[in-house]
Design a protein around this motif. Sequence first.
Motif, PDB file in Angstrom:
ATOM      1  N   ILE A  15      23.592 -11.985 -23.407  1.00  0.00           N
ATOM      2  CA  ILE A  15      24.286 -11.369 -24.546  1.00  0.00           C
ATOM      3  C   ILE A  15      23.338 -11.287 -25.736  1.00  0.00           C
ATOM      4  N   ASP A  16      22.526 -12.310 -25.952  1.00  0.00           N
ATOM      5  CA  ASP A  16      21.533 -12.264 -27.033  1.00  0.00           C
ATOM      6  C   ASP A  16      20.558 -11.102 -26.830  1.00  0.00           C
ATOM      7  N   ILE A  17      20.121 -10.927 -25.592  1.00  0.00           N
ATOM      8  CA  ILE A  17      19.206  -9.822 -25.299  1.00  0.00           C
ATOM      9  C   ILE A  17      19.894  -8.480 -25.557  1.00  0.00           C
ATOM     10  N   MET A  18      21.133  -8.353 -25.102  1.00  0.00           N
ATOM     11  CA  MET A  18      21.870  -7.101 -25.313  1.00  0.00           C
ATOM     12  C   MET A  18      22.078  -6.841 -26.802  1.00  0.00           C
ATOM     13  N   PHE A  20      20.070  -7.707 -29.189  1.00  0.00           N
ATOM     14  CA  PHE A  20      18.785  -7.222 -29.689  1.00  0.00           C
ATOM     15  C   PHE A  20      18.608  -5.736 -29.366  1.00  0.00           C
ATOM     16  N   VAL A  21      18.890  -5.361 -28.132  1.00  0.00           N
ATOM     17  CA  VAL A  21      18.744  -3.958 -27.727  1.00  0.00           C
ATOM     18  C   VAL A  21      19.655  -3.070 -28.564  1.00  0.00           C
ATOM     19  N   ILE A  22      20.889  -3.495 -28.766  1.00  0.00           N
ATOM     20  CA  ILE A  22      21.856  -2.699 -29.534  1.00  0.00           C
ATOM     21  C   ILE A  22      21.393  -2.517 -30.975  1.00  0.00           C
ATOM     22  N   VAL A  23      20.910  -3.585 -31.583  1.00  0.00           N
ATOM     23  CA  VAL A  23      20.415  -3.492 -32.973  1.00  0.00           C
ATOM     24  C   VAL A  23      19.222  -2.539 -33.050  1.00  0.00           C
ATOM     25  N   GLU A  24      18.275  -2.700 -32.133  1.00  0.00           N
ATOM     26  CA  GLU A  24      17.097  -1.835 -32.136  1.00  0.00           C
ATOM     27  C   GLU A  24      17.473  -0.373 -31.904  1.00  0.00           C
ATOM     28  N   MET A  25      18.395  -0.143 -30.987  1.00  0.00           N
ATOM     29  CA  MET A  25      18.810   1.227 -30.718  1.00  0.00           C
ATOM     30  C   MET A  25      19.540   1.831 -31.912  1.00  0.00           C
ATOM     31  N   ALA A  38      19.740   8.395 -26.211  1.00  0.00           N
ATOM     32  CA  ALA A  38      19.746   7.118 -26.931  1.00  0.00           C
ATOM     33  C   ALA A  38      21.173   6.676 -27.238  1.00  0.00           C
ATOM     34  N   ILE A  39      22.026   7.626 -27.564  1.00  0.00           N
ATOM     35  CA  ILE A  39      23.431   7.304 -27.836  1.00  0.00           C
ATOM     36  C   ILE A  39      24.079   6.730 -26.576  1.00  0.00           C
ATOM     37  N   GLU A  40      23.857   7.376 -25.440  1.00  0.00           N
ATOM     38  CA  GLU A  40      24.447   6.883 -24.190  1.00  0.00           C
ATOM     39  C   GLU A  40      23.852   5.544 -23.781  1.00  0.00           C
ATOM     40  N   TYR A  41      22.567   5.369 -23.978  1.00  0.00           N
ATOM     41  CA  TYR A  41      21.894   4.097 -23.683  1.00  0.00           C
ATOM     42  C   TYR A  41      22.522   2.971 -24.508  1.00  0.00           C
ATOM     43  N   THR A  42      22.743   3.246 -25.794  1.00  0.00           N
ATOM     44  CA  THR A  42      23.357   2.248 -26.672  1.00  0.00           C
ATOM     45  C   THR A  42      24.773   1.939 -26.223  1.00  0.00           C
ATOM     46  N   ARG A  43      25.536   2.961 -25.913  1.00  0.00           N
ATOM     47  CA  ARG A  43      26.911   2.743 -25.434  1.00  0.00           C
ATOM     48  C   ARG A  43      26.932   1.914 -24.155  1.00  0.00           C
ATOM     49  N   HIS A  44      25.985   2.172 -23.274  1.00  0.00           N
ATOM     50  CA  HIS A  44      25.886   1.414 -22.028  1.00  0.00           C
ATOM     51  C   HIS A  44      25.687  -0.076 -22.327  1.00  0.00           C
ATOM     52  N   TYR A  45      24.780  -0.388 -23.244  1.00  0.00           N
ATOM     53  CA  TYR A  45      24.538  -1.789 -23.587  1.00  0.00           C
ATOM     54  C   TYR A  45      25.735  -2.418 -24.302  1.00  0.00           C
ATOM     55  N   VAL A  46      26.437  -1.654 -25.105  1.00  0.00           N
ATOM     56  CA  VAL A  46      27.642  -2.166 -25.765  1.00  0.00           C
ATOM     57  C   VAL A  46      28.698  -2.511 -24.713  1.00  0.00           C
ATOM     58  N   ARG A  47      28.871  -1.632 -23.723  1.00  0.00           N
ATOM     59  CA  ARG A  47      29.832  -1.916 -22.649  1.00  0.00           C
ATOM     60  C   ARG A  47      29.429  -3.163 -21.862  1.00  0.00           C
ATOM     61  N   GLN A  51      31.599  -6.684 -21.573  1.00  0.00           N
ATOM     62  CA  GLN A  51      31.985  -7.266 -20.287  1.00  0.00           C
ATOM     63  C   GLN A  51      31.481  -8.696 -20.162  1.00  0.00           C
ATOM     64  N   ALA A  52      30.249  -8.939 -20.571  1.00  0.00           N
ATOM     65  CA  ALA A  52      29.687 -10.288 -20.494  1.00  0.00           C
ATOM     66  C   ALA A  52      30.452 -11.241 -21.407  1.00  0.00           C
ATOM     67  N   MET A  53      30.836 -10.767 -22.591  1.00  0.00           N
ATOM     68  CA  MET A  53      31.584 -11.623 -23.519  1.00  0.00           C
ATOM     69  C   MET A  53      32.958 -11.967 -22.955  1.00  0.00           C
ATOM     70  N   LYS A  54      33.601 -11.020 -22.292  1.00  0.00           N
ATOM     71  CA  LYS A  54      34.897 -11.297 -21.660  1.00  0.00           C
ATOM     72  C   LYS A  54      34.733 -12.350 -20.573  1.00  0.00           C
ATOM     73  N   PHE A  55      33.657 -12.240 -19.793  1.00  0.00           N
ATOM     74  CA  PHE A  55      33.422 -13.193 -18.724  1.00  0.00           C
ATOM     75  C   PHE A  55      33.158 -14.589 -19.284  1.00  0.00           C
TER      76      PHE A  55
END
Length: 64
Positions: A15-18, A20-25, A38-47, A51-55
């Motif tokens: 989640i920390d890595i994700m 970072f990616v979201i902030v950079e994107m 880039a928009i879709e890439y960011t949305r992918h990482y947000v999703r 999911q990881a946070m729910k888990f």
Amino acid sequence: MTNFNSEQSRLLHNIDIMDFVIVEMNEYLDTHPTDRDAIEYTRHYVRMKNQAMKFVFMIKQVNR
């Protein structure tokens, strides 16, 4: 119990890595707001992060 803790630790690290990616994107998108890839890439990482946070939340509930 240890298996849950290691899984939770791994997920929190990911989640920390994700984050970072979201902030950079988002910074990239500030200067390239029409870059659809880039928009879709960011949305992918947000999703993935959501999911990881729910888990992680589910693991915490099991450990109670």
